[in-house]
Design a protein around this motif. Structure first.
Motif: not given
Length: 110
Positions: A97-110
């Motif tokens: 969950r920590t890893l997938s959330s972190t990756i999601g945050n990185i991918l959501d960067l504009a």
């Protein structure tokens, strides 16, 4: 492989098997069928991958196996989670969950 299916990242299969077995004891074929069902067909695990993973988890002491009659009255090896397996599932779930959330945050960067 269908375009709708996604390959599992290394180590993910063990986590998914532990999760399925946390609900009830299952034999190998039922585990792969459950994963496919819950993922609405996106996750399809070959039998050639399930059994080596089950043996690996058993060697690590995270699951144990016992022979019993299946629904169609044939002998099948049923796997269940051990106490150590439940702890490992909790640890791996938190890490995932920590890893997938972190990756999601990185991918959501504009």
């Amino acid at each position: 492989m269908s375009d709708d299916r996604i390959g599992l990242p290394q180590g993910t299969l063990d986590l998914l098997i532990l999760k399925v077995l946390s609900l009830e004891a299952q034999h190998g074929w039922a585990i792969s069928e459950r994963l496919q069902q819950v993922s609405t067909g996106v996750v399809h695990v070959q039998q050639g991958s399930v059994y080596p993973a089950l043996h690996r988890l058993e060697r690590r002491g995270w699951i144990r196996a016992e022979w019993a009659a299946s629904d169609n009255n044939r002998q099948a090896k049923y796997y269940e989670l051990t106490r150590a397996g439940r702890r490992r599932l909790e640890t791996e779930t938190a890490s995932w969950r920590t890893l997938s959330s972190t990756i999601g945050n990185i991918l959501d960067l504009a």
